[in-house]
Design an enzyme around this catalytic site. Structure first.
Site, PDB file in Angstrom:
ATOM      1  N   HIS A  24      14.224  -9.604 -37.598  1.00 28.64           N
ATOM      2  CA  HIS A  24      13.539 -10.844 -37.218  1.00 28.64           C
ATOM      3  C   HIS A  24      14.133 -11.388 -35.918  1.00 28.64           C
ATOM      4  O   HIS A  24      13.407 -11.719 -34.973  1.00 28.64           O
ATOM      5  CB  HIS A  24      13.691 -11.863 -38.345  1.00 28.64           C
ATOM      6  CG  HIS A  24      13.153 -13.221 -38.036  1.00 28.64           C
ATOM      7  ND1 HIS A  24      12.005 -13.726 -38.620  1.00 28.64           N
ATOM      8  CD2 HIS A  24      13.608 -14.208 -37.216  1.00 28.64           C
ATOM      9  CE1 HIS A  24      11.778 -14.946 -38.156  1.00 28.64           C
ATOM     10  NE2 HIS A  24      12.753 -15.264 -37.311  1.00 28.64           N
ATOM     11  N   GLU A  25      15.453 -11.458 -35.870  1.00 19.67           N
ATOM     12  CA  GLU A  25      16.116 -11.987 -34.674  1.00 19.67           C
ATOM     13  C   GLU A  25      15.981 -11.037 -33.490  1.00 19.67           C
ATOM     14  O   GLU A  25      15.918 -11.470 -32.339  1.00 19.67           O
ATOM     15  CB  GLU A  25      17.585 -12.272 -34.976  1.00 19.67           C
ATOM     16  CG  GLU A  25      17.826 -13.274 -36.100  1.00 19.67           C
ATOM     17  CD  GLU A  25      17.141 -14.613 -35.862  1.00 19.67           C
ATOM     18  OE1 GLU A  25      16.873 -14.960 -34.694  1.00 19.67           O
ATOM     19  OE2 GLU A  25      16.862 -15.317 -36.860  1.00 19.67           O
ATOM     20  N   HIS A  28      12.783 -11.917 -31.660  1.00 20.18           N
ATOM     21  CA  HIS A  28      12.949 -13.038 -30.726  1.00 20.18           C
ATOM     22  C   HIS A  28      13.679 -12.590 -29.459  1.00 20.18           C
ATOM     23  O   HIS A  28      13.247 -12.867 -28.335  1.00 20.18           O
ATOM     24  CB  HIS A  28      13.769 -14.160 -31.387  1.00 20.18           C
ATOM     25  CG  HIS A  28      13.048 -14.899 -32.463  1.00 20.18           C
ATOM     26  ND1 HIS A  28      11.764 -15.385 -32.319  1.00 20.18           N
ATOM     27  CD2 HIS A  28      13.450 -15.263 -33.714  1.00 20.18           C
ATOM     28  CE1 HIS A  28      11.408 -16.011 -33.425  1.00 20.18           C
ATOM     29  NE2 HIS A  28      12.410 -15.944 -34.287  1.00 20.18           N
TER      30      HIS A  28
END
Length: 449
Positions: A24-25, A28
């Site tokens: 998920h990170e 980003h």
């Protein structure tokens, strides 16, 4: 052995979630760097740092509490107009770069001011063109949407092969093909016990019905689906039953008499009813399908998840009431990652569930958590990713209107003004998380069966 398998299930679930959070990170960070943003930190977990390594301008690391993660993208908050002080330099275009000072008027104003000050303490003049708030609105949307989108892609990547091979356990088709034949008639409240000499033989057993028989008709009523067959059996009371079955490609007519016994009507809250009983269990087969089927199912999941998010505060309140013993825990209600870990452990250590079913359930659990995390992060409220997405979209609309009506450019949307909302939402999330964790420890949702 059971303890070891339980621990293995918990660890597999926990590892899958940590990997999901890390990816998920990565979503980003990847797009932030692609669009020229400056990412100074990438961490999985919260709390004290366990390990870190500086690579280029980014510090990568792990923290002690693996319940989340973050990337530090420089310049998320723009300077407030009311807080700008003397220029601290100029950018490559000759525009002044400003420092900000703290404002001390009001609690929320102070919080916003402190957040801005912390944001800008390490920003230098050369960072100015790389600040996140200066990105085009669509780039900001992409950066913030990339994280939850990764979770949805993980769910999709698990669902596609699982649905194509094992099937979708949430979309089960019940067919009038006999999966089990009861040896005797026992009360509904004792349906798990073995037969005794005092129990009457079940009508299906007496008629010679076998596992694998496809029921074609019951007393002349075509067996178009299991509901039709079940309705005909229940309405037959203790009357004569002529059953046509298909076995080995040939149809056979079997004759018996159904018996009357108390059975559930379908709703667990309703009393048992005296109905006709045959003693067969239909086949429940998970539906299978490929990419299009998976997309269709994920569309249905989206609707159900949105409904669940609206009801989440009420559901969490129900968990709180269950903790203090006022009501029972809803087995279909929300669980925390602690509850998810318990379910994973119980699944892997269950003695009756076949290995393939265990693996499928564990994968469904991991995919389901990823799907929920992705959808939850799209909620348009700070501190969730959706809050930043909403701010960027608002900026695009506001600037678009200004351009169409030839008004002065209103500039970047100041996300910092929404920080009071972020604090309230963050506190609510913390409270709900604690309630769910306590509930999963005190009154846990357990695996059925």
């Amino acid at each position: 052995m059971t303890v070891l398998l339980y621990t293995l299930g918990v660890l597999l679930f926990a590892l899958a979630l940590v990997v999901s959070i890390a990816l998920h990170e990565v979503g980003h960070m990847t797009f932030a760097k692609k669009f020229g943003g400056k990412v100074t930190q990438y961490f999985v977990g919260f709390g004290p740092t366990v390990w870190s390594k500086q690579i280029g301008e980014t510090e990568y690391g792990l923290k002690a509490i693996p319940l989340g993660g973050f990337v530090k993208i420089v310049g998320m908050l723009p300077p407030g107009a009311e807080e700008i002080t003397e220029p601290a330099g100029v950018d490559e275009h000759g525009n002044p770069v400003h420092r900000i000072r703290k404002s001390n008027t009001g609690m929320f104003t102070q919080l916003v001011s402190d957040a801005r000050a912390a944001e800008w303490e390490t920003i230098s003049a050369e960072d100015e063109p790389r600040l996140f708030y200066r990105m085009a609105w669509w780039k900001k949307v992409t950066v913030m949407a990339a994280g939850p989108a990764v979770n949805l892609l993980i769910a999709f990547a698990i669902f596609v092969p699982l649905f194509a091979t094992y099937g979708n356990m949430a979309d089960v088709r019940i067919t009038p093909v006999v999966a089990d034949v009861s040896a005797c008639v026992v009360p509904a409240s004792e349906d798990q016990r073995l037969c005794t000499d005092k129990d009457p033989v079940a009508p299906a057993k007496a008629a010679g019905i076998e596992v694998g028989d496809e029921i074609v008709s019951f007393n002349g009523v075509p067996a178009t689906d299991w509901d039709t067959v079940q309705k005909a059996i229940r309405e037959n009371s203790d009357g004569r039953a002529e059953i046509v079955v298909r076995r080995d490609g040939a149809e056979r007519t079997l004759v018996t008499n159904t018996t009357v016994t108390a059975r559930p009507s379908g709703d667990s809250n309703e009393p048992l009813k005296q109905v006709g009983f045959l003693g067969v269990t239909p086949t429940a087969a998970p539906q299978t399908g490929g990419v299009l089927y998976t997309l269709d199912q994920m569309g249905d999941m989206t609707v159900r998840t949105l409904e669940a998010l609206v009801q989440l505060p009420q559901k969490v309140w129900g968990v709180a009431m269950a903790i203090i013993g006022v009501e029972d825990r809803d087995p279909l209600g929300p669980v925390s990652i602690v509850g998810g870990g318990r379910l994973a452990g119980e699944t892997v250590s269950h003695e009756v569930i076949p290995g393939a079913d265990k693996a499928a359930y564990l994968l469904m659990l991991i995919a389901g958590f990823n799907f929920f995390i992705g959808m939850f992060n799209f909620v348009p409220l700070l501190p969730l990713d959706g809050g930043h997405i909403a701010g960027a979209l608002y900026e695009a609309v506001r600037r678009g209107f200004a351009k169409v009506f030839r008004r002065p450019d209103p500039g970047y949307f100041d996300v910092a003004k929404l920080l009071p909302v972020a604090y309230v939402v963050g506190l609510a999330m913390l409270v709900m998380g604690v309630v769910l964790i306590v509930g999963d420890l005190v009154v846990p949702v357990r695996l059925a069966g």
